[in-house]
Design an enzyme around this catalytic site. Structure first.
Site, PDB file in Angstrom:
ATOM      1  N   HIS A  38       0.835  -1.203   0.000  1.00 11.43           N
ATOM      2  CA  HIS A  38       0.000   0.000   0.000  1.00 11.43           C
ATOM      3  C   HIS A  38       0.867   1.248   0.000  1.00 11.43           C
ATOM      4  O   HIS A  38       2.005   1.229   0.472  1.00 11.43           O
ATOM      5  CB  HIS A  38      -0.896   0.032   1.251  1.00 11.43           C
ATOM      6  CG  HIS A  38      -2.189  -0.698   1.088  1.00 11.43           C
ATOM      7  ND1 HIS A  38      -3.405  -0.108   1.328  1.00 11.43           N
ATOM      8  CD2 HIS A  38      -2.463  -1.959   0.706  1.00 11.43           C
ATOM      9  CE1 HIS A  38      -4.380  -0.984   1.103  1.00 11.43           C
ATOM     10  NE2 HIS A  38      -3.823  -2.121   0.728  1.00 11.43           N
ATOM     11  N   THR A  74      -0.797  -3.393  -7.156  1.00 12.58           N
ATOM     12  CA  THR A  74      -1.634  -2.983  -8.289  1.00 12.58           C
ATOM     13  C   THR A  74      -0.750  -2.501  -9.435  1.00 12.58           C
ATOM     14  O   THR A  74      -0.157  -1.422  -9.349  1.00 12.58           O
ATOM     15  CB  THR A  74      -2.606  -1.869  -7.863  1.00 12.58           C
ATOM     16  OG1 THR A  74      -3.437  -2.344  -6.808  1.00 12.58           O
ATOM     17  CG2 THR A  74      -3.480  -1.430  -9.030  1.00 12.58           C
ATOM     18  N   THR A 105      -6.809  -5.129  -8.627  1.00  9.11           N
ATOM     19  CA  THR A 105      -7.221  -3.907  -9.312  1.00  9.11           C
ATOM     20  C   THR A 105      -7.210  -2.682  -8.413  1.00  9.11           C
ATOM     21  O   THR A 105      -7.441  -1.569  -8.885  1.00  9.11           O
ATOM     22  CB  THR A 105      -8.612  -4.076  -9.944  1.00  9.11           C
ATOM     23  OG1 THR A 105      -9.552  -4.456  -8.926  1.00  9.11           O
ATOM     24  CG2 THR A 105      -8.596  -5.125 -11.037  1.00  9.11           C
ATOM     25  N   GLY A 106      -6.958  -2.844  -7.115  1.00  7.79           N
ATOM     26  CA  GLY A 106      -6.574  -1.730  -6.279  1.00  7.79           C
ATOM     27  C   GLY A 106      -7.675  -0.940  -5.606  1.00  7.79           C
ATOM     28  O   GLY A 106      -8.860  -1.228  -5.730  1.00  7.79           O
ATOM     29  N   GLU A 107      -7.215   0.087  -4.866  1.00  7.81           N
ATOM     30  CA  GLU A 107      -8.072   1.049  -4.178  1.00  7.81           C
ATOM     31  C   GLU A 107      -7.530   2.456  -4.431  1.00  7.81           C
ATOM     32  O   GLU A 107      -6.324   2.651  -4.597  1.00  7.81           O
ATOM     33  CB  GLU A 107      -8.103   0.791  -2.667  1.00  7.81           C
ATOM     34  CG  GLU A 107      -8.638  -0.570  -2.265  1.00  7.81           C
ATOM     35  CD  GLU A 107      -7.534  -1.537  -1.892  1.00  7.81           C
ATOM     36  OE1 GLU A 107      -6.350  -1.199  -2.091  1.00  7.81           O
ATOM     37  OE2 GLU A 107      -7.863  -2.647  -1.429  1.00  7.81           O
ATOM     38  N   ASN A 110      -4.432   4.306  -2.592  1.00 11.27           N
ATOM     39  CA  ASN A 110      -3.044   4.141  -3.007  1.00 11.27           C
ATOM     40  C   ASN A 110      -2.702   4.865  -4.304  1.00 11.27           C
ATOM     41  O   ASN A 110      -1.526   5.061  -4.605  1.00 11.27           O
ATOM     42  CB  ASN A 110      -2.722   2.655  -3.178  1.00 11.27           C
ATOM     43  CG  ASN A 110      -2.975   1.880  -1.910  1.00 11.27           C
ATOM     44  OD1 ASN A 110      -2.526   2.261  -0.840  1.00 11.27           O
ATOM     45  ND2 ASN A 110      -3.721   0.784  -2.019  1.00 11.27           N
ATOM     46  N   GLY A 174     -15.244 -11.746  -6.892  1.00 11.20           N
ATOM     47  CA  GLY A 174     -16.438 -12.052  -7.662  1.00 11.20           C
ATOM     48  C   GLY A 174     -16.084 -12.712  -8.976  1.00 11.20           C
ATOM     49  O   GLY A 174     -14.901 -12.897  -9.307  1.00 11.20           O
ATOM     50  N   LYS A 193     -15.382 -14.905   3.631  1.00 10.55           N
ATOM     51  CA  LYS A 193     -16.297 -14.778   4.766  1.00 10.55           C
ATOM     52  C   LYS A 193     -17.165 -16.030   4.853  1.00 10.55           C
ATOM     53  O   LYS A 193     -17.242 -16.682   5.874  1.00 10.55           O
ATOM     54  CB  LYS A 193     -17.159 -13.525   4.612  1.00 10.55           C
ATOM     55  CG  LYS A 193     -16.361 -12.225   4.686  1.00 10.55           C
ATOM     56  CD  LYS A 193     -17.259 -11.011   4.522  1.00 10.55           C
ATOM     57  CE  LYS A 193     -16.435  -9.715   4.569  1.00 10.55           C
ATOM     58  NZ  LYS A 193     -17.298  -8.522   4.334  1.00 10.55           N
ATOM     59  N   ARG A 270     -17.798  -6.871  12.083  1.00 12.84           N
ATOM     60  CA  ARG A 270     -17.376  -7.225  10.728  1.00 12.84           C
ATOM     61  C   ARG A 270     -16.125  -8.094  10.724  1.00 12.84           C
ATOM     62  O   ARG A 270     -15.615  -8.434   9.657  1.00 12.84           O
ATOM     63  CB  ARG A 270     -17.158  -5.951   9.917  1.00 12.84           C
ATOM     64  CG  ARG A 270     -18.432  -5.107   9.810  1.00 12.84           C
ATOM     65  CD  ARG A 270     -18.228  -3.821   9.049  1.00 12.84           C
ATOM     66  NE  ARG A 270     -19.437  -2.995   9.096  1.00 12.84           N
ATOM     67  CZ  ARG A 270     -19.582  -1.852   8.447  1.00 12.84           C
ATOM     68  NH1 ARG A 270     -18.601  -1.389   7.705  1.00 12.84           N
ATOM     69  NH2 ARG A 270     -20.702  -1.157   8.547  1.00 12.84           N
TER      70      ARG A 270
END
Length: 322
Positions: A38, A74, A105-107, A110, A174, A193, A270
């Site tokens: 990150h 990424t 594919t990241g956030e 960053n 997904g 999860k 969570r």
């Protein structure tokens, strides 16, 4: 046989601490270290953000058998995919063939701080398709001339090539990412999860798209603590990870403020809380038995990480191997 990985979170611990954790993990019997990559952490008040490629180099020099996987980098904005391939090849050489490249594919946290636009998933997925081709070809020793929609190379070649064939694992939550991983990578990294949901949405599309049996690296978050007060303290560096708008945020201060507006119980709810070796076994056994993961990653935080590493190696991994 399933292998077991320890998660090294650059968002919580400084790089020198992570090197120490990895040395302890190797001694404890872990097979792999999965290292986050990150630019920014998830909160701004109790955090860290070391440069993962340098940290892994130090880890490689301090160990002899444990393998390393970026979880994940990424190769779309901050780094040209050719530069990521160069970093992977160098780390493979420095570790004597103990490196796997994990990508995603990241956030925006960053990419946005450095001035890059963070497009919608469809473009990031298209960029990843080009990146995977460039990285695979470079790592396989080709001289690559590539003229894509997003990336260009002109007779690019790695002149310090890897000493082994570096696997590329792609993060997927997904079917779209899982399908791309099946088509163009050697495996998948997936956060679990509900094992049944992961099997349906990730593993089945992955295998349907793969021409060879892909590697499944499954991670699961849990917090080791005696009670909720201790769990909150252990989680402090990660509480922004579940805040609203995580993918779009740029400033860790924003995520920290959003997380702290939520009831503490909602944030803690969570994560899975555990306080014994038996409970850790119960939490991670489904990843082995129900999901059939090739690699299971203990993505855990506690108030005494060295003691947790030792306990997992002594009291948890032998039971899950059995």
């Amino acid at each position: 046989m399933t292998k077991f990985a320890y998660f090294c979170g650059h968002e919580q611990w400084q790089p020198e601490e992570l090197v120490e954790h990895t040395v302890l993990a190797e001694k404890a019997g872990f097979d792999m270290a999965v290292i986050s990559e990150h630019f920014h952490p998830w909160v701004d008040d109790q955090s860290a953000a070391g440069f993962a490629f340098s940290t892994i180099g130090a880890m490689a020099a301090s160990t002899s058998s444990i393998t390393f996987t970026t979880g994940v980098t990424t190769p779309l904005f901050r780094y040209h995919p050719g530069v990521v391939a160069q970093a992977a090849a160098t780390l493979d050489r420095l570790s004597d063939g103990r490196f796997n490249l994990g990508v995603g594919t990241g956030e925006n946290i960053n990419e946005g701080p450095l001035g890059y636009d963070f497009p919608a998933y469809a473009e990031r997925n298209a960029r990843m398709r080009e990146s995977l081709e460039i990285m695979r070809r470079l790592l396989d020793g080709e001289k690559v001339t590539f003229d894509g929609e997003y990336y260009v190379t002109d007779r690019a070649k790695l002149y310090s090539p890897p000493v082994s064939r570096v696997p590329i694992y792609m993060a997927a939550g997904g079917p779209k990412s899982a399908t791309l991983a099946g088509e163009m990578a050697q495996g998948v990294i997936t956060s679990v999860k509900d094992p049944a949901d992961t099997k349906e949405r990730v593993i089945e599309p992955l295998r349907a798209a793969s021409s060879e049996e892909p590697t499944i690296l499954a991670t699961r978050w849990s917090i080791f603590a005696a009670d909720e007060d201790e769990a909150w303290e252990a989680l402090y560096s990660w509480r922004g990870l579940r805040a609203p708008g995580r993918l779009e945020a740029v400033d860790p201060q924003t995520l920290r403020e959003r997380a702290d507006e939520l009831p503490r119980e909602e944030v803690l709810g969570r994560y899975t809380l555990v306080n014994s070796a038996d409970e850790i076994v119960d939490v991670y056994r489904p990843l082995v038995e129900e999901l059939g993961a090739d690699i299971v990653t203990f993505q855990m935080a506690s108030l005494d990480q060295p003691a947790l590493i030792e306990m997992i190696g002594r009291d948890v991994i032998p039971r899950l191997r059995g």
